[in-house]
Design an enzyme around this catalytic site. Structure first.
Site, PDB file in Angstrom:
ATOM      1  N   ARG A 166       0.860  -1.177   0.000  1.00 34.76           N
ATOM      2  CA  ARG A 166       0.000   0.000   0.000  1.00 34.76           C
ATOM      3  C   ARG A 166       0.898   1.229   0.000  1.00 34.76           C
ATOM      4  NH1 ARG A 166      -2.185  -3.469   4.024  1.00 34.76           N
ATOM      5  NH2 ARG A 166      -4.293  -4.237   3.538  1.00 34.76           N
ATOM      6  N   HIS A 266      -2.240   2.396  -5.811  1.00 32.31           N
ATOM      7  CA  HIS A 266      -2.980   1.174  -5.495  1.00 32.31           C
ATOM      8  C   HIS A 266      -3.183   0.307  -6.734  1.00 32.31           C
ATOM      9  CE1 HIS A 266      -4.567  -0.368  -1.759  1.00 32.31           C
ATOM     10  NE2 HIS A 266      -5.584  -0.919  -2.406  1.00 32.31           N
ATOM     11  N   ARG A 269      -0.575  -2.212  -6.750  1.00 33.33           N
ATOM     12  CA  ARG A 269      -0.900  -3.290  -5.807  1.00 33.33           C
ATOM     13  C   ARG A 269      -1.897  -4.266  -6.446  1.00 33.33           C
ATOM     14  NH1 ARG A 269      -1.334  -4.647  -0.189  1.00 33.33           N
ATOM     15  NH2 ARG A 269      -3.461  -5.101   0.515  1.00 33.33           N
ATOM     16  N   HIS A 292      -4.414  -9.238   3.703  1.00 30.04           N
ATOM     17  CA  HIS A 292      -5.864  -9.207   3.870  1.00 30.04           C
ATOM     18  C   HIS A 292      -6.274 -10.073   5.061  1.00 30.04           C
ATOM     19  CE1 HIS A 292      -6.677  -8.087  -0.613  1.00 30.04           C
ATOM     20  NE2 HIS A 292      -6.370  -7.033   0.124  1.00 30.04           N
TER      21      HIS A 292
END
Length: 324
Positions: A166, A266, A269, A292
Site C-alpha cells: 500500500r 494502489h 498493488r 488481507h
C-alpha cells in the site's frame, strides 16, 4: 389532503441553517423531497400517514425506473432525516424510512495494468528535465535533480509492483530497522517489513529487480540527506515523501510512458495481486502477501483472473472466434 411542500421547505431551511449542510448535499436532498412529494400527491397521502410499506414500495419503483443504488441511498437518508425531524416537532408518529435499506451497489472490480504495461512503467526513464526546463536556473536545478529523482522513482515503482505494498506502507519505510521504525527493507534477506492496516506487521518478499533498484537508490540517497534522516523515500526538501506527492509523480510518469490509463499507487498493488494469481493460482498465498484479514477481500482478484482467461480464450480458441 395537507400539502407537504411547506413542511419540506421548512426542513430544508433547518438543514441549511442549523445543520449547515453543503450546497451539493442540499441539492440532492431537495431532489429526494421532490420525489417524496410527487408520491404523496399521486396517492393522496399526508406525510404523517406514511407507513414503511409505502416507502419500501416507492424505493422499489424508483429502482425499477433506473435510479442507482447510491442515489437511492441518498434518497432514503433524506427521507429518514425528514421524518426524524417531523417526529421531534410532533408532526409524525413514526419514521417510515427507518430500517429500510437500498439495494446494494455492485462493487467495481479493481483496475490493474497488464503485464506489459507494468513492465513499461517500471522500465520507463523520465523525460529529459533539462530540455523541458523553462529557464537557465530551472535547467540547472533539473540537471542536478534528474539522477536522484529517476533512482527514487524506479525504486518506488519496482517495490510497489514487486511486493504489492500500500502507499502508506511504502512511504512509512525507514532506512534502518528498529522499534521506532514503521517498516524497513532487509536487502540481504530480500524482504520488506511493513506496518499495514490495523497496525499489523507483515513480511513480504522483494523481487530481484526491486532489490537492484533499492540498492541504487540507497547509494544515491546517502549523498542527499544526513545519515540520521529516517525516511527511505524523500522529497526534494529531504522530508518524507507524502501520499499526494507519490500519486502526482506516478501519474506524471505513467503519462510520460504513454500508458492509456490513469495510474495510481494502489493500481500497482492490484496489478501485483492479479499477475501473481494468474501465474500461481494460489489465492491463500496472495492473501498473505497482501495482508488481507479475510479471504473474501482477496477473491475479487479471481474475477480479474477470469477476465484475463476469457480474453485469452476469445483470442486463441478456434471455436471462440466470431466470423467476420
Amino acid at each position: 389532503m395537507r400539502n407537504p411542500a411547506p413542511l419540506i421547505a421548512q426542513h430544508l431551511d433547518y438543514l441549511r441553517v442549523q445543520r449547515r449542510l453543503a450546497d451539493r448535499t442540499l441539492a440532492m436532498y431537495g431532489d429526494a423531497f421532490v420525489r417524496l412529494q410527487a408520491f404523496c400527491e399521486k396517492e393522496q397521502l399526508e406525510l404523517a400517514a406514511l407507513k414503511p410499506h409505502h416507502v419500501r414500495g416507492w424505493i422499489a419503483r424508483l429502482h425499477a425506473q433506473g435510479l442507482g443504488p447510491r442515489s437511492l441511498a441518498i434518497t432514503l437518508a433524506a427521507w429518514r432525516g425528514l421524518f426524524k425531524w417531523l417526529g421531534r416537532e410532533g408532526l409524525a408518529p413514526l419514521n417510515p424510512a427507518d430500517g429500510i435499506k437500498p439495494p446494494k451497489a455492485p462493487k467495481p472490480l479493481p483496475k490493474a495494468l497488464s503485464v506489459d504495461q507494468a513492465v513499461t512503467l517500471a522500465e520507463h526513464r523520465p523525460q529529459d528535465p533539462v530540455a523541458t526546463a523553462g529557464s537557465a536556473a530551472a535547467a540547472t536545478r533539473a540537471e542536478r535533480e534528474a539522477p536522484w529523482l529517476a533512482a527514487r522513482d524506479r525504486a518506488m515503482i519496482e517495490l510497489l509492483y514487486s511486493s504489492g505494498l500500500r502507499s502508506a506502507e511504502l512511504l512509512g519505510l525507514d532506512v534502518v530497522s528498529g522499534p521506532q521504525a514503521a517498516g524497513w527493507i532487509d536487502l540481504p534477506g530480500g524482504e520488506a517489513h511493513v506496518l499495514g492496516k490495523g497496525h499489523n506487521r507483515r513480511t513480504v518478499p522483494v523481487g530481484t529487480a526491486a532489490l537492484r533498484a533499492l540498492r541504487n537508490w540507497r547509494d544515491v540517497r546517502a549523498s542527499l540527506v544526513a545519515p540520521v534522516a529516517p525516511a527511505l523515500f524523500i522529497s526534494r526538501q529531504g522530508r518524507r515523501l507524502t501520499a499526494a506527492q507519490l500519486r502526482n509523480r506516478l501519474k506524471q510518469l505513467a503519462q510520460e510512458a504513454g500508458l492509456p490509463t490513469h495510474v495510481h499507487p494502489h493500481m500497482l498493488r492490484h496489478s501485483f495481486a492479479s499477475h501473481l494469481l494468474q501465474s500461481s493460482g494460489d489465492l491463500r498465498a496472495v492473501q498473505e502477501l497482501l495482508g488481507h484479514a479475510h479471504i473474501s477481500t482477496t477473491q475479487v482478484y479471481t474475477k480479474l483472473d477470469f477476465q484475463h482467461l476469457a480474453k485469452v480464450y476469445d483470442a486463441a480458441h478456434p471455436r471462440a472466434r466470431r466470423k467476420s
